[in-house]
Design a protein around this motif. Sequence first.
Motif, PDB file in Angstrom:
ATOM      1  N   VAL A  24     -98.834  61.565  51.917  1.00 29.80           N
ATOM      2  CA  VAL A  24     -99.046  62.803  51.168  1.00 29.80           C
ATOM      3  C   VAL A  24     -99.870  62.508  49.922  1.00 29.80           C
ATOM      4  N   ASP A  25    -100.868  63.341  49.655  1.00 28.01           N
ATOM      5  CA  ASP A  25    -101.627  63.232  48.417  1.00 28.01           C
ATOM      6  C   ASP A  25    -100.760  63.806  47.301  1.00 28.01           C
ATOM      7  N   ALA A  26    -100.407  63.001  46.319  1.00 29.04           N
ATOM      8  CA  ALA A  26     -99.467  63.458  45.295  1.00 29.04           C
ATOM      9  C   ALA A  26     -99.735  62.768  43.970  1.00 29.04           C
ATOM     10  N   TYR A  27     -99.377  63.461  42.896  1.00 26.78           N
ATOM     11  CA  TYR A  27     -99.365  62.851  41.572  1.00 26.78           C
ATOM     12  C   TYR A  27     -98.278  63.545  40.752  1.00 26.78           C
ATOM     13  N   GLY A  28     -97.870  62.919  39.680  1.00 31.15           N
ATOM     14  CA  GLY A  28     -96.770  63.445  38.883  1.00 31.15           C
ATOM     15  C   GLY A  28     -97.224  63.983  37.549  1.00 31.15           C
ATOM     16  N   VAL A  29     -96.442  64.928  37.018  1.00 26.53           N
ATOM     17  CA  VAL A  29     -96.632  65.408  35.652  1.00 26.53           C
ATOM     18  C   VAL A  29     -95.268  65.454  34.971  1.00 26.53           C
ATOM     19  N   ALA A  30     -95.238  64.991  33.748  1.00 21.86           N
ATOM     20  CA  ALA A  30     -94.016  65.120  32.957  1.00 21.86           C
ATOM     21  C   ALA A  30     -93.779  66.604  32.715  1.00 21.86           C
ATOM     22  N   LEU A  31     -92.594  67.077  33.067  1.00 22.47           N
ATOM     23  CA  LEU A  31     -92.347  68.519  32.966  1.00 22.47           C
ATOM     24  C   LEU A  31     -90.889  68.808  32.659  1.00 22.47           C
ATOM     25  N   ASP A  32     -90.663  69.314  31.451  1.00 25.40           N
ATOM     26  CA  ASP A  32     -89.362  69.830  31.039  1.00 25.40           C
ATOM     27  C   ASP A  32     -89.522  71.339  30.912  1.00 25.40           C
ATOM     28  N   VAL A  33     -88.914  72.084  31.815  1.00 23.76           N
ATOM     29  CA  VAL A  33     -89.151  73.533  31.865  1.00 23.76           C
ATOM     30  C   VAL A  33     -88.581  74.260  30.653  1.00 23.76           C
ATOM     31  N   THR A  34     -87.756  73.575  29.847  1.00 25.48           N
ATOM     32  CA  THR A  34     -87.198  74.205  28.650  1.00 25.48           C
ATOM     33  C   THR A  34     -88.064  73.988  27.416  1.00 25.48           C
TER      34      THR A  34
END
Length: 241
Positions: free
Chosen positions: A56-66
Amino acid sequence: MERVNASKTALVTGANKGIGFAIAQGLGALGFTIVVGARDDIRRKEAVERLLAAGVDAYGVALDVTSDESVTAAAAVIDQTSGRLDVLINNAGVAGRFEDGAQDPTTLDLDVVRTVLDTNVFGVVRVTNTMLYLLRRSAAPRIVNLSSTMGSLTLQAGPILAAYAPSKTMLNSITAQYARRLADTNVIVNAACPGYVATDFNGFDGPRTPAEGAAVVIRLATLPDDGPRGGFFDDSGPVPW
């Protein structure tokens, strides 16, 4: 900057484990580039590595929805990396503390309510509104909000959890409001109930697998242009409000 491959891009919040990871796997198998949104740096990295190992082509992002700052920064990374967003899966959610009557309506801890709403409702609004400019660049943008039949006023399913269940009721209403507001656009918004899935959310107590729970979400994320809008669905079809 647009990525070299022209595949569609999907952001899944809380994608490092459970249903969120299963959704990422399922959409990735369909050819989507997956953006793994998660707070925990180590778990996010591990999830991306697992997806890449599966092709799978994937990458991450730091994400705090609050956090406004976190969500804004994540959008900037997606903008620079993919140039647009085709699918937004608002999966991140919390059950909230329930010990010592914290979610008994007669002894309800309002701090627990605030904490649950901050992720399950305000977080969805925060992420959706921040990512909307990227979704509008897509030819067929889709938003799916992860809800629960516990939020159905008709079914009144599940245990008494007077912070969690109302948060899903409000999420259902917010979903309908988005669908009404975006009715004359190509942005299709729906809510999905994955069912009672065995995850660490419930101590792995549910009878369904994450992949089974992800199926309805993936279906709503890949709806045709004439697909339903502003609905609430599970595997069996529409769920009563």
